[in-house]
Motif scaffolding. Structure first.
Motif, PDB file in Angstrom:
ATOM      1  N   ILE A 132       0.846  -1.195   0.000  1.00  0.00           N
ATOM      2  CA  ILE A 132       0.000   0.000   0.000  1.00  0.00           C
ATOM      3  C   ILE A 132       0.883   1.246   0.000  1.00  0.00           C
ATOM      4  N   ALA A 133       1.941   1.234   0.821  1.00  0.00           N
ATOM      5  CA  ALA A 133       2.877   2.366   0.832  1.00  0.00           C
ATOM      6  C   ALA A 133       3.532   2.528  -0.532  1.00  0.00           C
ATOM      7  N   ARG A 134       3.907   1.416  -1.163  1.00  0.00           N
ATOM      8  CA  ARG A 134       4.520   1.491  -2.495  1.00  0.00           C
ATOM      9  C   ARG A 134       3.551   2.068  -3.519  1.00  0.00           C
ATOM     10  N   SER A 135       2.279   1.804  -3.323  1.00  0.00           N
ATOM     11  CA  SER A 135       1.275   2.324  -4.262  1.00  0.00           C
ATOM     12  C   SER A 135       1.267   3.847  -4.310  1.00  0.00           C
ATOM     13  N   PHE A 136       1.618   4.461  -3.187  1.00  0.00           N
ATOM     14  CA  PHE A 136       1.522   5.918  -3.084  1.00  0.00           C
ATOM     15  C   PHE A 136       2.858   6.625  -3.273  1.00  0.00           C
ATOM     16  N   GLN A 137       3.854   5.900  -3.774  1.00  0.00           N
ATOM     17  CA  GLN A 137       5.126   6.549  -4.083  1.00  0.00           C
ATOM     18  C   GLN A 137       4.903   7.626  -5.146  1.00  0.00           C
ATOM     19  N   GLY A 138       5.354   8.834  -4.850  1.00  0.00           N
ATOM     20  CA  GLY A 138       5.206   9.935  -5.793  1.00  0.00           C
ATOM     21  C   GLY A 138       3.843  10.582  -5.799  1.00  0.00           C
ATOM     22  N   VAL A 139       2.966  10.160  -4.896  1.00  0.00           N
ATOM     23  CA  VAL A 139       1.605  10.713  -4.829  1.00  0.00           C
ATOM     24  C   VAL A 139       1.523  11.676  -3.649  1.00  0.00           C
ATOM     25  N   SER A 140       0.993  12.862  -3.888  1.00  0.00           N
ATOM     26  CA  SER A 140       0.836  13.841  -2.808  1.00  0.00           C
ATOM     27  C   SER A 140      -0.475  13.590  -2.091  1.00  0.00           C
ATOM     28  N   LEU A 141      -0.385  13.368  -0.782  1.00  0.00           N
ATOM     29  CA  LEU A 141      -1.571  13.169   0.047  1.00  0.00           C
ATOM     30  C   LEU A 141      -1.775  14.397   0.921  1.00  0.00           C
ATOM     31  N   ALA A 142      -3.024  14.704   1.221  1.00  0.00           N
ATOM     32  CA  ALA A 142      -3.321  15.839   2.085  1.00  0.00           C
ATOM     33  C   ALA A 142      -2.704  15.607   3.454  1.00  0.00           C
ATOM     34  N   LYS A 143      -1.942  16.579   3.941  1.00  0.00           N
ATOM     35  CA  LYS A 143      -1.258  16.416   5.220  1.00  0.00           C
ATOM     36  C   LYS A 143      -2.116  16.829   6.414  1.00  0.00           C
ATOM     37  N   GLY A 144      -3.224  17.491   6.154  1.00  0.00           N
ATOM     38  CA  GLY A 144      -4.028  17.986   7.266  1.00  0.00           C
ATOM     39  C   GLY A 144      -4.638  16.902   8.119  1.00  0.00           C
ATOM     40  N   ALA A 145      -4.884  15.727   7.512  1.00  0.00           N
ATOM     41  CA  ALA A 145      -5.542  14.651   8.257  1.00  0.00           C
ATOM     42  C   ALA A 145      -4.629  14.065   9.325  1.00  0.00           C
ATOM     43  N   GLY A 146      -3.318  14.069   9.082  1.00  0.00           N
ATOM     44  CA  GLY A 146      -2.376  13.578  10.079  1.00  0.00           C
ATOM     45  C   GLY A 146      -2.170  12.078  10.072  1.00  0.00           C
ATOM     46  N   VAL A 147      -3.038  11.319   9.424  1.00  0.00           N
ATOM     47  CA  VAL A 147      -2.911   9.865   9.378  1.00  0.00           C
ATOM     48  C   VAL A 147      -3.460   9.373   8.044  1.00  0.00           C
ATOM     49  N   ASP A 148      -2.781   8.383   7.465  1.00  0.00           N
ATOM     50  CA  ASP A 148      -3.191   7.839   6.171  1.00  0.00           C
ATOM     51  C   ASP A 148      -3.748   6.425   6.281  1.00  0.00           C
ATOM     52  N   CYS A 149      -3.247   5.659   7.244  1.00  0.00           N
ATOM     53  CA  CYS A 149      -3.687   4.277   7.423  1.00  0.00           C
ATOM     54  C   CYS A 149      -3.863   3.971   8.901  1.00  0.00           C
TER      55      CYS A 149
END
Length: 359
Positions: free
Chosen positions: A104-121
């Motif tokens: 799952i982490a590899r899937s998001f390589q190079g992808v910008s995620l919103a930092k405001g949430a503070g948690v992705d998984c």
């Protein structure tokens, strides 16, 4: 497009042959004279295969067309070690590779995620490897009430002096970010409504799915939640143990579906089961099965195209007594990455198999 993946690990190696049963194949009875599922205890899905009767609660999803079953999932040069095989699955590696980052982490390589949430998984069990990597911020939370108590007692790292030490300043900044994420998640969970239907508490999975439901229905903007059900390493007296586990899994997933439909969230979630391997085709001398290879995966969700996908492995072609996989698990992951997050990933496969799991 953005959906939450709810990953359900079946720890120990679930026996696929007694989960999705090839009831019409006489070879199945020859291989499993004592532990094979009798034909009258199989819920027939077509003229060849059917579900173990203990999976009856999933039939509502099957009839609604939002339960897909991918047959014969595995990988080349299979490894029968619990530890190594689950590592292969969790990192989407080839059998000859050793990777440190989860798929799952590899899937998001190079992808910008919103930092405001503070948690992705959020991981509600003990194995966080699928989401481990620098691309994602993961919180391990096995018990919601304990997490809420701990989060309430968090001390803000900004209150601690760094003494002019740059390294300590960096560590405190990281701690502050983690604390802020925990506090934000705490507030979301406190305000989340209880699930419409309660989960059974016979196994830890019930509590984990309760957490997952609250996370999803309170709109915490995560990409994945992971839960697990253990006990599938059935070397001896398999029938009773697996039946109990399958019954609980099915009732829990059916309750999850009801809860997410009631909260108008079913279209926003994809549920996927996986296990480190299936079991040997032939029963052993202890009325159980030993570590094997290919097995089915269940995929559920409001956007899922239900039905049987892939081909059931032949029981007449068993190299070393094992089923030949017909679908590489990385093809399943690639399909899910596209259907969940709109990401094109191949996980090292030159041409992932097109599975058509999403409408």
């Amino acid at each position: 497009m953005s959906r939450i993946l709810l990953l359900v690990e079946l720890k120990g190696g679930n026996d696929g042959l007694n989960t999705l049963v090839p009831y019409a194949d006489a070879r199945y009875r020859e291989l499993r004279p004592a532990i094979g599922v009798p034909r009258e205890r199989v819920i027939q899905l077509d003229e060849k295969v059917g579900l173990h009767e203990k999976l009856q609660p999933l039939m509502e999803s099957w009839k609604a067309g939002d339960l897909a079953i991918v047959q014969g999932v595995g990988y080349p040069y299979p490894n029968r070690s619990h530890f190594r095989s689950i590592e292969i699955w969790d990192t989407a590696s080839a059998a000859s590779q050793t990777l440190s980052e989860g798929w799952i982490a590899r899937s998001f390589q190079g992808v910008s995620l919103a930092k405001g949430a503070g948690v992705d998984c959020i991981v509600a069990d003990t194995n966080a490897l699928p989401s481990t990597g620098p691309e994602l911020r993961t919180i391990v939370m096995q018990d919601a009430e304990n997490f809420l108590r701990q989060a309430a007692n968090i001390k803000d790292a900004r209150d601690i002096a760094d003494g002019g030490n740059p390294a300590l300043r960096h560590l405190l900044a990281v701690r502050h970010e983690i604390n802020a994420a925990a506090a934000g998640l705490r507030d979301r969970l406190r305000s989340a409504a209880a699930p419409a239907e309660a989960y059974g508490q016979e196994f830890l999975l019930g509590r984990q799915l309760d957490v997952a439901t609250r996370v999803i229905t309170s709109k915490v903007p995560v990409v994945a939640v992971k839960v697990a059900l253990g006990g599938f390493d059935t070397h001896a007296n398999q029938a009773g143990t697996q039946e109990r586990l399958l019954a609980y899994l099915a009732s829990s997933l059916a309750t999850l579906r009801h809860n997410l439909i009631a909260a108008n969230c079913w279209n926003d979630v994809v549920v996927m089961t996986y296990s480190e391997f299936g079991r040997r085709a032939k029963q052993n001398a202890s009325a159980g099965t030993d570590h094997g290879t290919a097995a089915p995966q269940f995929i559920m969700g409001g956007a899922v195209k239900g039905g049987l996908h892939g081909a059931y492995p032949s029981l007449h072609d068993l190299p070393d007594g094992d089923l030949r996989h017909t679908v590489d698990f990385r093809s399943v992951f690639a399909t899910v990455a596209q259907g969940c997050w709109g990401l094109q990933r191949d996980y090292g496969l030159r041409q992932p198999q097109k599975l058509g799991l999403f409408a």
